[in-house]
Design an enzyme around this catalytic site. Structure first.
Site, PDB file in Angstrom:
ATOM      1  N   ASN A  10      -5.440 -19.174 -50.600  1.00 19.65           N
ATOM      2  CA  ASN A  10      -6.557 -18.959 -51.522  1.00 19.65           C
ATOM      3  C   ASN A  10      -6.155 -19.567 -52.860  1.00 19.65           C
ATOM      4  OD1 ASN A  10      -8.537 -18.115 -53.231  1.00 19.65           O
ATOM      5  ND2 ASN A  10      -8.175 -15.920 -52.975  1.00 19.65           N
ATOM      6  N   LYS A  12      -7.953 -19.939 -55.449  1.00 23.97           N
ATOM      7  CA  LYS A  12      -8.654 -19.351 -56.596  1.00 23.97           C
ATOM      8  C   LYS A  12      -9.198 -20.471 -57.494  1.00 23.97           C
ATOM      9  CE  LYS A  12      -6.016 -15.229 -55.794  1.00 23.97           C
ATOM     10  NZ  LYS A  12      -5.417 -14.007 -56.273  1.00 23.97           N
ATOM     11  N   HIS A  96     -13.673 -10.775 -51.817  1.00 21.74           N
ATOM     12  CA  HIS A  96     -12.333 -10.746 -52.413  1.00 21.74           C
ATOM     13  C   HIS A  96     -12.329  -9.751 -53.581  1.00 21.74           C
ATOM     14  CE1 HIS A  96      -8.763 -11.960 -54.620  1.00 21.74           C
ATOM     15  NE2 HIS A  96      -8.327 -12.463 -53.471  1.00 21.74           N
ATOM     16  N   GLU A  98     -11.230  -9.901 -56.463  1.00 14.97           N
ATOM     17  CA  GLU A  98     -11.603 -10.478 -57.766  1.00 14.97           C
ATOM     18  C   GLU A  98     -13.111 -10.631 -57.884  1.00 14.97           C
ATOM     19  OE1 GLU A  98      -8.887 -13.762 -57.484  1.00 14.97           O
ATOM     20  OE2 GLU A  98      -7.222 -12.342 -57.686  1.00 14.97           O
ATOM     21  N   GLU A 171      -5.951  -6.589 -48.653  1.00 17.18           N
ATOM     22  CA  GLU A 171      -5.282  -6.998 -49.885  1.00 17.18           C
ATOM     23  C   GLU A 171      -5.271  -5.831 -50.873  1.00 17.18           C
ATOM     24  OE1 GLU A 171      -5.285 -11.540 -50.333  1.00 17.18           O
ATOM     25  OE2 GLU A 171      -7.163 -10.847 -51.190  1.00 17.18           O
ATOM     26  N   GLY A 177      -1.163 -10.847 -57.309  1.00 19.07           N
ATOM     27  CA  GLY A 177      -0.730 -11.527 -58.523  1.00 19.07           C
ATOM     28  C   GLY A 177       0.245 -10.725 -59.371  1.00 19.07           C
ATOM     29  N   SER A 217       0.832 -10.969 -53.168  1.00 16.86           N
ATOM     30  CA  SER A 217       2.193 -11.405 -53.504  1.00 16.86           C
ATOM     31  C   SER A 217       3.014 -11.798 -52.278  1.00 16.86           C
ATOM     32  CB  SER A 217       2.920 -10.337 -54.332  1.00 16.86           C
ATOM     33  OG  SER A 217       2.270 -10.161 -55.585  1.00 16.86           O
TER      34      SER A 217
HETATM   35  P1  13P Z   1      -1.280 -13.532 -54.751  1.00 14.84           P
HETATM   36  O1  13P Z   1      -0.631 -14.080 -53.518  1.00 14.84           O
HETATM   37  O2  13P Z   1      -1.180 -14.473 -55.923  1.00 14.84           O
HETATM   38  O3  13P Z   1      -0.814 -12.147 -55.045  1.00 14.84           O
HETATM   39  O4  13P Z   1      -2.855 -13.442 -54.442  1.00 14.84           O
HETATM   40  C1  13P Z   1      -3.268 -12.800 -53.281  1.00 14.84           C
HETATM   41  C2  13P Z   1      -4.711 -13.043 -53.077  1.00 14.84           C
HETATM   42  O5  13P Z   1      -5.546 -12.582 -53.831  1.00 14.84           O
HETATM   43  C3  13P Z   1      -5.110 -13.888 -51.953  1.00 14.84           C
HETATM   44  O6  13P Z   1      -6.479 -13.813 -51.734  1.00 14.84           O
END
Ligand code: 13P
Length: 253
Positions: A10, A12, A96, A98, A171, A177, A217
């Site tokens: 991903n 982002k 997601h 976010e 997740e 993150g 992570s």
């Molecule tokens: P990170 O791997 O940066 O923690 O992000 C995970 C994520 O949101 C994947 O969709």
């Protein structure tokens, strides 16, 4: 049990078309011939034409990070599933954290998007996960059950092959993150809760075949311990998927 693992990137809101092309050109030789797992990259919609062209004919699928639930219409700034599939997206993330956190996506919206995705034949990866306060309050199980039930409302009657395309990503929001990863035991426990809820809603057979990915992570150092668990059907990787070398190390956990 024949659930093929899926390792997904991903990206982002990162990379320009030139940077995305450079990634794919460097990455494909590194994973050429890797058939043990499915591999997919989820770039921003503006990068899709570049990434799908660069990855064409390879073992790397391309998906989008979001889609609108409407077929088309007056939705300024949004992208329809037909538009996304026309530029080569075969998979889509839905819900997601976010999107839930910053764009007010609710379980009801996630559910509408899932219906549209299943109708159009794009592979949906439905994201669920608790925030830290929910985990600390002992609410992880009820949050996950509520999110799965909400996302899956009204799909019980669909054909088995349609339901079989659905992927879930667990997740935990506190692990995204932050560098804090769920331990394999924590992830396995959460996956079992999710799978039990899927079984309750869609039957034991659908649940046994549904892939549940872990995200939060994931990096080369922890990918093996997580992905080797029978209950964990792959990974959804954010930060560590932005460089070809680090994402390759995860793909080859
Ligand atoms: P990170 O791997 O940066 O923690 O992000 C995970 C994520 O949101 C994947 O969709």
């Amino acid at each position: 049990m024949s659930r093929k693992k899926l390792i997904a990137a991903n990206w982002k809101m990162y990379k320009t078309p030139a940077e995305a092309k450079a990634f794919v050109d460097a990455f494909l030789p590194l994973v050429a011939g890797h058939t043990r797992d499915e591999i997919a990259i989820f770039p921003s919609p503006v990068l899709l034409p570049t990434v799908t062209a660069a990855a064409k004919g390879s073992n790397v699928a391309v998906g989008c990070q979001n889609m609108h639930f409407a077929e088309e219409g007056a939705y300024t700034g949004e992208t329809s599933v037909r538009q996304l599939m026309a530029v080569g997206a075969t998979h889509t993330l839905i819900g997601h954290s976010e999107r839930r956190q910053y764009f007010a996506e609710t379980d009801e919206i996630v559910n509408k998007k899932l219906h549209t995705a299943l109708k159009r034949g794009i592979v949906p990866i439905v994201c669920v996960g608790e925030v830290l306060a929910e985990r600390e309050a002992g609410k992880t199980e009820s949050v996950l059950r509520t999110q799965v039930t909400g996302a899956f409302a009204g799909i019980q009657g669909l054909a088995a092959e349609v339901l079989a395309s659905i992927v879930i990503a667990y997740e935990p929001v506190w692990a995204i993150g932050t560098g804090k990863t769920a331990t394999p035991e924590m992830a396995v426990d959460a996956h079992k809760i999710i799978r039990a809820e899927v079984a309750r809603l869609l039957g034991a057979n659908v649940a046994a075949n549904m892939r549940i990915l872990y995200g939060g992570s994931v990096k080369s150092e922890n990918a093996n311990a997580l992905c080797c668990q029978e209950e964990i059907d792959g990974a959804l990787v954010g930060g560590a998927s932005l460089k070809p070398d680090s994402f390759t190390a995860i793909v080859k956990y």
